[in-house]
Design a protein around this motif. Sequence first.
Motif, short mmCIF file in Angstrom:
data_model
loop_
_atom_site.label_atom_id
_atom_site.label_comp_id
_atom_site.label_asym_id
_atom_site.label_seq_id
_atom_site.Cartn_x
_atom_site.Cartn_y
_atom_site.Cartn_z
N ILE A 98 12.24 -42.47 15.82
CA ILE A 98 12.19 -41.80 17.12
C ILE A 98 10.82 -40.99 15.93
O ILE A 98 10.44 -40.56 14.87
CB ILE A 98 13.74 -40.28 16.70
N TRP A 99 10.03 -41.13 17.21
CA TRP A 99 8.59 -40.49 16.55
C TRP A 99 8.07 -38.71 17.06
O TRP A 99 9.17 -38.95 18.34
CB TRP A 99 7.79 -40.94 16.70
N ILE A 100 7.84 -37.94 16.49
CA ILE A 100 7.85 -36.70 16.72
C ILE A 100 6.57 -36.30 16.52
O ILE A 100 5.66 -36.43 15.28
CB ILE A 100 8.66 -36.17 15.94
N ALA A 101 5.73 -36.50 17.72
CA ALA A 101 4.18 -36.32 17.39
C ALA A 101 3.69 -34.86 18.18
O ALA A 101 3.73 -34.50 19.23
CB ALA A 101 3.08 -37.74 18.40
N ASP A 102 2.94 -34.54 17.19
CA ASP A 102 1.75 -33.04 17.36
C ASP A 102 0.50 -33.94 18.67
O ASP A 102 0.31 -34.74 17.65
CB ASP A 102 1.44 -32.36 16.49
N MET A 103 1.13 -33.05 20.12
CA MET A 103 0.37 -33.42 21.50
C MET A 103 -1.31 -32.58 20.91
O MET A 103 -2.38 -32.95 21.99
CB MET A 103 0.62 -33.67 22.08
N THR A 104 -1.68 -32.67 19.91
CA THR A 104 -2.52 -31.47 20.09
C THR A 104 -3.61 -32.21 18.47
O THR A 104 -4.39 -32.77 18.52
CB THR A 104 -2.77 -30.09 19.53
N THR A 105 -2.82 -32.47 17.19
CA THR A 105 -3.69 -33.13 16.30
C THR A 105 -3.15 -34.64 16.49
O THR A 105 -3.59 -36.06 15.43
CB THR A 105 -3.11 -32.82 14.87
N PRO B 298 -0.30 -44.20 23.97
CA PRO B 298 -0.36 -44.93 24.27
C PRO B 298 0.85 -46.22 25.05
O PRO B 298 0.74 -47.08 25.71
CB PRO B 298 -1.55 -46.13 23.42
N ARG B 299 1.75 -45.34 24.82
CA ARG B 299 3.66 -46.09 24.63
C ARG B 299 4.63 -45.52 24.41
O ARG B 299 4.30 -44.37 23.56
CB ARG B 299 3.27 -47.64 24.10
N GLY B 300 5.15 -45.34 25.70
CA GLY B 300 6.26 -44.30 24.97
C GLY B 300 7.41 -44.72 25.50
O GLY B 300 7.19 -45.26 27.22
N TYR B 301 8.95 -44.96 25.54
CA TYR B 301 9.92 -45.63 26.62
C TYR B 301 11.14 -44.35 26.79
O TYR B 301 10.79 -44.09 28.19
CB TYR B 301 10.53 -46.40 26.19
N GLN B 302 11.82 -43.46 25.85
CA GLN B 302 12.88 -42.37 26.22
C GLN B 302 11.96 -40.83 25.33
O GLN B 302 11.31 -41.22 24.47
CB GLN B 302 13.82 -42.52 25.75
N GLY B 303 12.26 -40.13 26.02
CA GLY B 303 11.30 -39.13 25.16
C GLY B 303 11.54 -37.08 26.19
O GLY B 303 12.12 -37.78 26.94
N MET C 248 9.21 -45.39 20.91
CA MET C 248 8.11 -46.05 21.31
C MET C 248 8.07 -47.36 22.12
O MET C 248 7.31 -47.53 22.95
CB MET C 248 7.67 -46.61 20.16
N ASN C 249 9.58 -48.03 22.45
CA ASN C 249 10.07 -49.73 22.55
C ASN C 249 10.64 -49.04 23.14
O ASN C 249 11.79 -48.82 22.93
CB ASN C 249 9.12 -50.70 21.99
N THR C 250 11.54 -49.77 24.57
CA THR C 250 11.87 -50.60 25.35
C THR C 250 12.90 -51.48 24.31
O THR C 250 12.80 -52.15 23.36
CB THR C 250 12.27 -50.94 26.28
#
Length: 168
Positions: A89-96, A52-57, A70-72
């Motif tokens: 810094i968040w590291i998200a698994d884009m499946t789970t 739902p949100r993301g800035y640099q990645g 997540m944010n600016t």
Amino acid sequence: TWHPGADLVQGWTPDGARVLFTSPRATAAPSPTPRFWTVAATGGPETALALPRGYQGKIAPDGRRIAYRMNTSWDEAHRNYKGGQNKAIWIADMTTWDVVTPPWSGTKEMDPVWLGDTVYFLSDRDGVSNVWSFAPATKQLAQVTRFTDFDVKTLGAGGGALVFEQAG
């Protein structure tokens, strides 16, 4: 994408077929919130990532994970800022959609990039913005550079190497 707003390129999908970018295009004022989108390198309609949100990645080389902020923040260069705009810094698994974060204590962390299975990022946790690494599989955090004078300002990765700006 023919959008007049602040679309910021972040990189490529691992297969090189799509451009990853952030844009506040689907949110409203007064505080538009950016999120991740992709668009084919050849053009066409954009597709929003499920976050739902993301800035640099950047998307991991395996295409399954994304490391991101997540944010600016209102001032990217503000040294030792300890306010509410700082996030891990968040590291998200884009499946789970499981999320892993490096150990964090309110410091400013930005510019996450992948080199193999390791995430590198900038952090001022030692008082000066330096390059740090985090291996999600082992949860190992390490300081990579140890500058004491000028902050590391930007970080990139590619071709098996890290590149950064420090001292202008």
